[in-house]
Design a protein around this motif. Structure first.
Motif, PDB file in Angstrom:
ATOM      1  N   ARG A  50      10.434  17.408   6.573  1.00  0.00           N
ATOM      2  CA  ARG A  50       9.400  18.208   7.216  1.00  0.00           C
ATOM      3  C   ARG A  50       8.019  17.711   6.799  1.00  0.00           C
ATOM      4  O   ARG A  50       7.786  17.370   5.655  1.00  0.00           O
ATOM      5  N   CYS A  51       7.098  17.729   7.729  1.00  0.00           N
ATOM      6  CA  CYS A  51       5.711  17.375   7.441  1.00  0.00           C
ATOM      7  C   CYS A  51       5.076  18.491   6.610  1.00  0.00           C
ATOM      8  O   CYS A  51       5.144  19.656   6.983  1.00  0.00           O
ATOM      9  N   MET A  70       4.098   9.166   4.858  1.00  0.00           N
ATOM     10  CA  MET A  70       5.490   9.404   4.472  1.00  0.00           C
ATOM     11  C   MET A  70       6.435   8.461   5.213  1.00  0.00           C
ATOM     12  O   MET A  70       7.377   7.919   4.627  1.00  0.00           O
ATOM     13  N   ARG A  71       6.185   8.230   6.502  1.00  0.00           N
ATOM     14  CA  ARG A  71       7.017   7.283   7.262  1.00  0.00           C
ATOM     15  C   ARG A  71       6.886   5.884   6.688  1.00  0.00           C
ATOM     16  O   ARG A  71       7.877   5.162   6.564  1.00  0.00           O
ATOM     17  N   GLN A  93      10.391  14.400  -5.083  1.00  0.00           N
ATOM     18  CA  GLN A  93       9.609  14.337  -6.328  1.00  0.00           C
ATOM     19  C   GLN A  93       8.118  14.264  -6.014  1.00  0.00           C
ATOM     20  O   GLN A  93       7.296  14.876  -6.692  1.00  0.00           O
ATOM     21  N   ARG A  94       7.775  13.563  -4.974  1.00  0.00           N
ATOM     22  CA  ARG A  94       6.361  13.376  -4.641  1.00  0.00           C
ATOM     23  C   ARG A  94       5.773  14.552  -3.865  1.00  0.00           C
ATOM     24  O   ARG A  94       4.640  14.941  -4.091  1.00  0.00           O
ATOM     25  N   PHE A  95       6.556  15.135  -2.923  1.00  0.00           N
ATOM     26  CA  PHE A  95       6.004  16.160  -2.031  1.00  0.00           C
ATOM     27  C   PHE A  95       6.607  17.548  -2.223  1.00  0.00           C
ATOM     28  O   PHE A  95       6.148  18.503  -1.616  1.00  0.00           O
ATOM     29  N   ILE A  99       9.736  19.817   1.815  1.00  0.00           N
ATOM     30  CA  ILE A  99       9.913  18.847   2.896  1.00  0.00           C
ATOM     31  C   ILE A  99      11.345  18.770   3.406  1.00  0.00           C
ATOM     32  O   ILE A  99      11.581  18.197   4.459  1.00  0.00           O
ATOM     33  N   LEU A 100      12.303  19.349   2.678  1.00  0.00           N
ATOM     34  CA  LEU A 100      13.700  19.303   3.109  1.00  0.00           C
ATOM     35  C   LEU A 100      14.001  20.455   4.056  1.00  0.00           C
ATOM     36  O   LEU A 100      13.757  21.605   3.736  1.00  0.00           O
ATOM     37  N   TYR A 101      14.556  20.140   5.216  1.00  0.00           N
ATOM     38  CA  TYR A 101      14.974  21.194   6.135  1.00  0.00           C
ATOM     39  C   TYR A 101      16.182  21.938   5.582  1.00  0.00           C
ATOM     40  O   TYR A 101      16.344  23.124   5.814  1.00  0.00           O
TER      41      TYR A 101
END
Length: 160
Positions: A50-51, A70-71, A93-95, A99-101
């Motif tokens: 997820r953005c 991210m891409r 770890q970074r975001f 971000i995980l659906y």
């Protein structure tokens, strides 16, 4: 005749605006992959994250600058022969987990994953209890004459 000119002008204006919007919105990202499998992995990964800016839009579909970054990072990690798990772990770890659906099962998400299962079990238990209560209530509500008549009908049906 005037209507035709007006419609033609409107059509040309709409076409010009569409082309300008497409050009201004950004170019198409061209990525070279070593194999079709790698391209499929890239598309799967970018559609499963997820953005952080767009709330409920995958990074593969978002035009936000952070999604582009991210891409790029996913593509770079794929080129470095990282596994899908390593890429997802790096991005989390970074975001962050946001971000995980599909959030992972850990101490913080037991409740999230457990509530649907608990509700399903509670619903099944409720149905069983209601069926039993209704069955017992219907048998208990019969008078002695009605019960005897019912037994007689059941026995008559069983006899040949």
């Amino acid at each position: 005749m005037a209507i035709t000119r007006w419609l033609l002008a409107a059509l040309l204006m709409t076409t010009a605006m569409t082309l300008a919007t497409g050009v201004l919105a950004g170019g198409i990202e061209v990525r070279d992959f070593d194999s079709p499998v790698q391209k499929t992995r890239y598309l799967d990964l970018t559609s499963s994250m997820r953005c952080p800016l767009c709330e409920n839009q995958a990074i593969g579909d978002s035009d936000a600058p952070i999604s582009g970054d991210m891409r790029d990072r996913v593509y770079t990690l794929l080129q470095d022969d990282k596994s899908d798990t390593e890429i997802v772990n790096y991005m989390v770890q970074r975001f962050g987990e946001y971000i995980l659906y599909n959030p992972r099962l850990d101490n913080r998400t037991y409740l999230l994953w457990g509530i649907p299962v608990a509700l399903l079990l509670a619903g099944a238990l409720l149905v069983v209890l209601l069926v039993r209560a209704r069955r017992n209530a219907s048998v208990a509500s019969l008078s002695a004459d009605e019960r005897a008549r019912l037994d007689e009908l059941i026995n008559r049906k069983r006899s040949p």
